[in-house]
Design a protein around this motif. Structure first.
Motif, PDB file in Angstrom:
ATOM      1  N   ARG A 228      35.602 -43.704  -4.500  1.00 58.79           N
ATOM      2  CA  ARG A 228      36.554 -42.472  -5.744  1.00 58.79           C
ATOM      3  C   ARG A 228      36.297 -41.571  -6.533  1.00 58.79           C
ATOM      4  O   ARG A 228      36.638 -40.463  -5.774  1.00 58.79           O
ATOM      5  CB  ARG A 228      37.807 -43.750  -5.504  1.00 58.79           C
TER       6      ARG A 228
ATOM      7  N   TYR B 197      36.008 -31.232   3.510  1.00 58.69           N
ATOM      8  CA  TYR B 197      37.275 -30.853   2.903  1.00 58.69           C
ATOM      9  C   TYR B 197      36.092 -29.555   1.466  1.00 58.69           C
ATOM     10  O   TYR B 197      37.144 -28.677   0.811  1.00 58.69           O
ATOM     11  CB  TYR B 197      37.409 -31.974   2.246  1.00 58.69           C
TER      12      TYR B 197
ATOM     13  N   SER C 121      46.135 -30.350   0.258  1.00 59.97           N
ATOM     14  CA  SER C 121      46.460 -30.998  -0.992  1.00 59.97           C
ATOM     15  C   SER C 121      45.600 -30.406  -1.619  1.00 59.97           C
ATOM     16  O   SER C 121      45.307 -30.223  -1.599  1.00 59.97           O
ATOM     17  CB  SER C 121      46.862 -32.833  -0.014  1.00 59.97           C
ATOM     18  N   THR C 122      46.693 -31.583  -2.905  1.00 62.76           N
ATOM     19  CA  THR C 122      45.659 -31.505  -3.881  1.00 62.76           C
ATOM     20  C   THR C 122      44.008 -32.227  -4.066  1.00 62.76           C
ATOM     21  O   THR C 122      44.257 -32.707  -3.347  1.00 62.76           O
ATOM     22  CB  THR C 122      46.411 -32.374  -5.416  1.00 62.76           C
TER      23      THR C 122
ATOM     24  N   GLU D  66      42.584 -34.421  -6.079  1.00 65.72           N
ATOM     25  CA  GLU D  66      42.611 -35.782  -5.737  1.00 65.72           C
ATOM     26  C   GLU D  66      43.705 -36.673  -5.157  1.00 65.72           C
ATOM     27  O   GLU D  66      43.134 -37.447  -4.577  1.00 65.72           O
ATOM     28  CB  GLU D  66      43.889 -35.960  -7.615  1.00 65.72           C
ATOM     29  N   GLU D  67      44.819 -36.476  -4.584  1.00 61.24           N
ATOM     30  CA  GLU D  67      45.151 -36.516  -2.831  1.00 61.24           C
ATOM     31  C   GLU D  67      43.849 -36.847  -2.011  1.00 61.24           C
ATOM     32  O   GLU D  67      43.961 -37.656  -1.047  1.00 61.24           O
ATOM     33  CB  GLU D  67      46.370 -35.599  -2.380  1.00 61.24           C
ATOM     34  N   ILE D  68      43.203 -35.455  -1.678  1.00 67.74           N
ATOM     35  CA  ILE D  68      42.408 -35.713  -0.704  1.00 67.74           C
ATOM     36  C   ILE D  68      41.115 -36.431  -0.930  1.00 67.74           C
ATOM     37  O   ILE D  68      40.950 -37.502   0.257  1.00 67.74           O
ATOM     38  CB  ILE D  68      41.618 -34.142  -0.582  1.00 67.74           C
TER      39      ILE D  68
ATOM     40  N   ALA E 254      41.370 -39.294  -2.880  1.00 67.32           N
ATOM     41  CA  ALA E 254      42.020 -40.886  -2.739  1.00 67.32           C
ATOM     42  C   ALA E 254      42.315 -40.774  -1.088  1.00 67.32           C
ATOM     43  O   ALA E 254      41.609 -42.400  -0.650  1.00 67.32           O
ATOM     44  CB  ALA E 254      43.423 -40.974  -3.361  1.00 67.32           C
ATOM     45  N   THR E 255      42.659 -40.043  -0.298  1.00 63.68           N
ATOM     46  CA  THR E 255      42.697 -40.202   0.850  1.00 63.68           C
ATOM     47  C   THR E 255      41.843 -40.686   1.332  1.00 63.68           C
ATOM     48  O   THR E 255      42.151 -42.065   2.344  1.00 63.68           O
ATOM     49  CB  THR E 255      43.752 -39.567   1.677  1.00 63.68           C
TER      50      THR E 255
ATOM     51  N   GLU F  81      40.152 -43.865   0.560  1.00 59.01           N
ATOM     52  CA  GLU F  81      40.817 -44.988   1.074  1.00 59.01           C
ATOM     53  C   GLU F  81      40.554 -45.540   3.271  1.00 59.01           C
ATOM     54  O   GLU F  81      40.450 -46.528   3.438  1.00 59.01           O
ATOM     55  CB  GLU F  81      42.527 -45.210   1.226  1.00 59.01           C
TER      56      GLU F  81
END
Length: 205
Positions: A97, A175, A186-187, A189-191, A193-194, A197
């Motif tokens: 991450r 991305y 999206s941000t 950070e969200e990209i 993290a997603t 995961e």
């Protein structure tokens, strides 16, 4: 140190300074004009050096951009080279991450030059081939990390680590270019993290 050695040292220093001056001017012209409109003449004039001197160092604008690309990508390589020796799945997830976020943040920070690279990749075989080589270097690094996790019982051994590495890089690359174009939904950070995961859930035990 003898006179000849000192003279040689001064010559090397002058040569290195000329090269750096030309690279700085090339970056400036590329950012102002874009890849296709930029010319080697503009760069040489901005650097205030002779044509003959310039062509000693670089063959043309593609050669200059190739070196500028290497300089920018060194920062990305440093992220990829972060030590990867996790003892647990959780530790692997944290490291991946962190690497993913840093990689995408770097794309955001270097957005202007990355846009020039993208323009050039579409029209220049030299730059397209350079990007392919960069991509393969990242994939090789990722594959080594996956192999380490498989060997230490953290990741599924039934998956081909080379195929997984290629797929993981392609996801990050997609991305990366969205962020460079400022098209992401999206941000960063969200990209990060997603996709981390998704990747680790499919690969790690």
């Amino acid at each position: 140190m003898g006179t000849e050695a000192k003279t040689e040292d001064r010559r090397h220093l002058r040569s290195a300074l000329t090269r750096q001056k030309l690279l700085a001017s090339a970056k400036k012209v590329f950012l102002e004009e874009g890849f296709q409109k930029a010319t080697i003449s503009q760069m040489i004039n901005d650097a205030k050096i002779g044509y003959g001197t310039a062509y000693v160092h670089f063959q043309g604008k593609e050669d200059l951009l190739r070196v500028l690309m290497e300089n920018v990508m060194e920062q990305f390589y440093e992220i990829a080279a972060i030590s990867f020796t996790p003892q647990t799945k959780e530790e692997a997830l944290r490291t991946i991450r962190h690497q993913t976020l840093a990689f995408l943040k770097m794309a955001e920070a270097e957005r202007n030059m990355m846009r020039i690279f993208e323009q050039a990749i579409g029209v220049s075989t030299v730059i397209a081939d350079k990007w392919k080589a960069i991509r393969e270097q990242f994939i090789e690094s990722i594959a080594c990390d996956i192999a380490y996790s498989q060997q230490h019982g953290l990741a599924r051994k039934d998956l081909n680590h080379l195929l997984v590495a290629r797929g993981w890089f392609y996801m990050n690359e997609m991305y990366l270019w969205e962020i460079v174009r400022d098209e992401q939904q999206s941000t960063v950070e969200e990209i990060a993290a997603t996709i981390t995961e998704l990747y680790t859930t499919g690969l790690y035990l």
